[in-house]
Design a protein around this motif. Structure first.
Motif, PDB file in Angstrom:
ATOM      1  N   GLN A 224       0.832  -1.207   0.000  1.00 25.07           N
ATOM      2  CA  GLN A 224       0.000   0.000   0.000  1.00 25.07           C
ATOM      3  C   GLN A 224       0.864   1.252   0.000  1.00 25.07           C
ATOM      4  O   GLN A 224       0.531   2.248  -0.641  1.00 25.07           O
ATOM      5  CB  GLN A 224      -0.969  -0.017   1.189  1.00 25.07           C
ATOM      6  CG  GLN A 224      -0.352   0.107   2.566  1.00 25.07           C
ATOM      7  CD  GLN A 224      -0.262   1.540   3.074  1.00 25.07           C
ATOM      8  OE1 GLN A 224      -0.892   2.436   2.526  1.00 25.07           O
ATOM      9  NE2 GLN A 224       0.531   1.746   4.115  1.00 25.07           N
TER      10      GLN A 224
ATOM     11  N   LEU B 183      -3.474   5.255  -6.210  1.00 27.17           N
ATOM     12  CA  LEU B 183      -4.229   5.375  -4.961  1.00 27.17           C
ATOM     13  C   LEU B 183      -5.348   4.343  -4.837  1.00 27.17           C
ATOM     14  O   LEU B 183      -5.642   3.873  -3.732  1.00 27.17           O
ATOM     15  CB  LEU B 183      -4.793   6.792  -4.844  1.00 27.17           C
ATOM     16  CG  LEU B 183      -3.734   7.907  -4.875  1.00 27.17           C
ATOM     17  CD1 LEU B 183      -4.393   9.276  -4.780  1.00 27.17           C
ATOM     18  CD2 LEU B 183      -2.730   7.715  -3.744  1.00 27.17           C
ATOM     19  N   GLN B 184      -5.987   3.993  -5.944  1.00 23.93           N
ATOM     20  CA  GLN B 184      -7.052   2.991  -5.890  1.00 23.93           C
ATOM     21  C   GLN B 184      -6.483   1.637  -5.457  1.00 23.93           C
ATOM     22  O   GLN B 184      -7.065   0.936  -4.624  1.00 23.93           O
ATOM     23  CB  GLN B 184      -7.731   2.857  -7.257  1.00 23.93           C
ATOM     24  CG  GLN B 184      -9.012   2.036  -7.247  1.00 23.93           C
ATOM     25  CD  GLN B 184     -10.160   2.731  -6.533  1.00 23.93           C
ATOM     26  OE1 GLN B 184     -10.399   3.920  -6.725  1.00 23.93           O
ATOM     27  NE2 GLN B 184     -10.863   1.991  -5.696  1.00 23.93           N
TER      28      GLN B 184
ATOM     29  N   VAL C 218     -10.084   8.153  -5.099  1.00 26.43           N
ATOM     30  CA  VAL C 218     -10.407   6.782  -4.685  1.00 26.43           C
ATOM     31  C   VAL C 218     -11.915   6.579  -4.662  1.00 26.43           C
ATOM     32  O   VAL C 218     -12.648   7.322  -4.003  1.00 26.43           O
ATOM     33  CB  VAL C 218      -9.815   6.470  -3.292  1.00 26.43           C
ATOM     34  CG1 VAL C 218     -10.275   5.091  -2.815  1.00 26.43           C
ATOM     35  CG2 VAL C 218      -8.295   6.539  -3.338  1.00 26.43           C
TER      36      VAL C 218
ATOM     37  N   TYR D  13      -7.542   7.082   2.694  1.00 30.61           N
ATOM     38  CA  TYR D  13      -7.792   6.851   1.267  1.00 30.61           C
ATOM     39  C   TYR D  13      -9.254   7.107   0.904  1.00 30.61           C
ATOM     40  O   TYR D  13      -9.560   7.585  -0.193  1.00 30.61           O
ATOM     41  CB  TYR D  13      -7.404   5.422   0.884  1.00 30.61           C
ATOM     42  CG  TYR D  13      -5.913   5.183   0.847  1.00 30.61           C
ATOM     43  CD1 TYR D  13      -5.095   5.884  -0.033  1.00 30.61           C
ATOM     44  CD2 TYR D  13      -5.316   4.252   1.699  1.00 30.61           C
ATOM     45  CE1 TYR D  13      -3.719   5.669  -0.065  1.00 30.61           C
ATOM     46  CE2 TYR D  13      -3.946   4.029   1.676  1.00 30.61           C
ATOM     47  CZ  TYR D  13      -3.146   4.742   0.796  1.00 30.61           C
ATOM     48  OH  TYR D  13      -1.786   4.533   0.771  1.00 30.61           O
ATOM     49  N   SER D  14     -10.151   6.785   1.829  1.00 34.11           N
ATOM     50  CA  SER D  14     -11.581   6.954   1.538  1.00 34.11           C
ATOM     51  C   SER D  14     -11.959   8.414   1.346  1.00 34.11           C
ATOM     52  O   SER D  14     -12.977   8.725   0.715  1.00 34.11           O
ATOM     53  CB  SER D  14     -12.419   6.352   2.669  1.00 34.11           C
ATOM     54  OG  SER D  14     -12.304   7.125   3.858  1.00 34.11           O
TER      55      SER D  14
ATOM     56  N   TYR E 167       1.049   3.997  -2.983  1.00 32.39           N
ATOM     57  CA  TYR E 167       0.859   5.410  -2.649  1.00 32.39           C
ATOM     58  C   TYR E 167       1.982   6.261  -3.247  1.00 32.39           C
ATOM     59  O   TYR E 167       1.732   7.328  -3.823  1.00 32.39           O
ATOM     60  CB  TYR E 167       0.809   5.583  -1.134  1.00 32.39           C
ATOM     61  CG  TYR E 167       0.710   7.025  -0.694  1.00 32.39           C
ATOM     62  CD1 TYR E 167      -0.486   7.727  -0.808  1.00 32.39           C
ATOM     63  CD2 TYR E 167       1.827   7.689  -0.178  1.00 32.39           C
ATOM     64  CE1 TYR E 167      -0.577   9.058  -0.414  1.00 32.39           C
ATOM     65  CE2 TYR E 167       1.748   9.014   0.217  1.00 32.39           C
ATOM     66  CZ  TYR E 167       0.545   9.698   0.094  1.00 32.39           C
ATOM     67  OH  TYR E 167       0.464  11.014   0.478  1.00 32.39           O
TER      68      TYR E 167
ATOM     69  N   LEU F  23     -10.011  10.614  -0.167  1.00 26.84           N
ATOM     70  CA  LEU F  23      -9.357  11.161  -1.357  1.00 26.84           C
ATOM     71  C   LEU F  23     -10.310  11.112  -2.548  1.00 26.84           C
ATOM     72  O   LEU F  23     -10.972  10.097  -2.783  1.00 26.84           O
ATOM     73  CB  LEU F  23      -8.090  10.366  -1.686  1.00 26.84           C
ATOM     74  CG  LEU F  23      -6.965  10.393  -0.646  1.00 26.84           C
ATOM     75  CD1 LEU F  23      -5.804   9.515  -1.109  1.00 26.84           C
ATOM     76  CD2 LEU F  23      -6.484  11.823  -0.406  1.00 26.84           C
TER      77      LEU F  23
ATOM     78  N   ALA G  32      -5.576   1.724  -1.730  1.00 19.49           N
ATOM     79  CA  ALA G  32      -6.743   1.519  -0.867  1.00 19.49           C
ATOM     80  C   ALA G  32      -7.131   0.044  -0.818  1.00 19.49           C
ATOM     81  O   ALA G  32      -7.478  -0.490   0.241  1.00 19.49           O
ATOM     82  CB  ALA G  32      -7.911   2.363  -1.369  1.00 19.49           C
TER      83      ALA G  32
ATOM     84  N   ASN H  39      -5.329   4.385   7.759  1.00 18.85           N
ATOM     85  CA  ASN H  39      -4.921   4.501   6.355  1.00 18.85           C
ATOM     86  C   ASN H  39      -6.119   4.368   5.416  1.00 18.85           C
ATOM     87  O   ASN H  39      -6.247   5.115   4.437  1.00 18.85           O
ATOM     88  CB  ASN H  39      -3.877   3.435   6.017  1.00 18.85           C
ATOM     89  CG  ASN H  39      -2.512   3.757   6.601  1.00 18.85           C
ATOM     90  OD1 ASN H  39      -2.293   4.848   7.118  1.00 18.85           O
ATOM     91  ND2 ASN H  39      -1.600   2.806   6.527  1.00 18.85           N
TER      92      ASN H  39
END
Length: 325
Positions: free
Chosen positions: A55, A64-65, A97, A91-92, A59, A94, A68, A87
């Protein structure tokens, strides 16, 4: 040489031939495959530790997808890890994502098949339910067979037992590992479902009924009852089907794979119950372990406690519950 001696020799001949097969297979794998890796490395793979690093790499590469999804994959197996929870929250939030597209990289095929089957059930597409759930059932059983096979790896007994004791000790180690396989597999993206295998038959009994295949529906009912023989809902369903004019008594014959699975499970649990009550044995360290000191209930007792007791009420067909994903 009497028949009993021949039977003993045939057993060991089978083991010798199996060993030869494994040796030939391992020649194509570095250091005998995963079993050749250090125990600490194996443990990290089992705990999905590489996804902690993946991850971060994703990053850094601005993927990014995937980052996540790597976090989510790790959390499926390690749900209490606070750092990875934070973490995933990061990501959620962003914009790059899409959380609906976050996937479990380690999910077996049966997971997605089961989820598709459950979704088809919600949409009353019963032919698709049958297709997805039958395939999911087959893949689940295959996954458990693979898990059980992996349990037959090397085992450091930590002492020097005689021939018979060595076999019994290693067999017990493997058996306990195999009995942990269902718990490893009974997860749908992090959510534990202890009745996951049996629930396949619940979907199938209703779907087959809806498409007019009463024999298959009754077989699924009988198969489910192999796992939970006193389940009130399924007993009601059996009564409902039995009152239908076209249904005969022999329709309620459990499917072969269900019979084999439950018979194997019951035999293994009886054997473990005997071992846990009568023996102390090695767990790979130098100290003997008394199973009764570490487990309050025997495996067989736990299974008995898990059976849902109930009585048959009025005749009515009960569908499987709707599962939200």
């Amino acid at each position: 040489m009497g028949p009993k001696s021949v039977d003993d020799l045939q057993f060991f001949e089978k083991m010798i031939r199996k060993t030869l097969c494994l040796l030939k297979c391992n020649k194509h794998n570095p250091k005998d495959g995963l079993h050749g890796l250090p125990k600490s490395v194996l443990k990290e793979f089992e705990d999905l530790k590489p996804y902690e690093y993946l991850q971060l790499c994703y990053y850094q590469k601005n993927l990014l997808q995937k980052a996540a999804s790597a976090v989510f994959t790790y959390l499926v197996n390690n749900p209490d890890n606070k750092v990875m929870q934070e973490n995933l929250k990061f990501y959620s939030e962003l914009p790059e994502v899409d959380m609906s597209e976050v996937v479990n990289f380690e999910a077996r095929n049966y997971v997605s098949l089961y989820i598709h089957g459950a979704e088809a059930y919600q949409h009353e597409d019963y032919k698709s339910v049958i297709s997805y759930i039958e395939e999911s059932l087959e893949d689940y059983l295959r996954a458990e067979d693979e898990c059980r096979a992996y349990c037959e790896g090397p085992f450091d007994q930590g002492w020097f037992p005689d021939f018979v004791s060595s076999i019994a000790n290693h067999f017990t180690y493997c058996l306990k590992c195999k009995r942990r396989c269902p718990d490893k597999l009974n997860s749908l993206n992090g959510e534990k479902h202890q009745d996951l295998l049996a629930s396949h038959y619940h979907f199938l009994q209703y779907a087959y009924y809806k498409v007019g295949n009463l024999r298959k529906a009754c077989e699924a009912v009988a198969s489910y009852l192999m796992f939970y023989p006193a389940d009130e809902t399924m007993m009601n369903n059996k009564e409902y089907y039995f009152k239908l004019p076209k249904v005969e008594k022999d329709f309620f014959t459990p499917r072969e794979e269900a019979v084999e699975y439950v018979q194997r499970q019951e035999y293994e649990l009886r054997l473990l119950d005997f071992i846990e009550n009568e023996f102390s044995f090695k767990d790979g360290s130098e100290n003997a372990i008394d199973i009764n000191e570490t487990e309050n209930k025997s495996s067989l007792t736990k299974v008995k406690d898990s059976i849902i007791m109930g009585t048959v009420s009025k005749s009515k067909l009960f569908p499987p519950p709707i599962i939200k994903f």
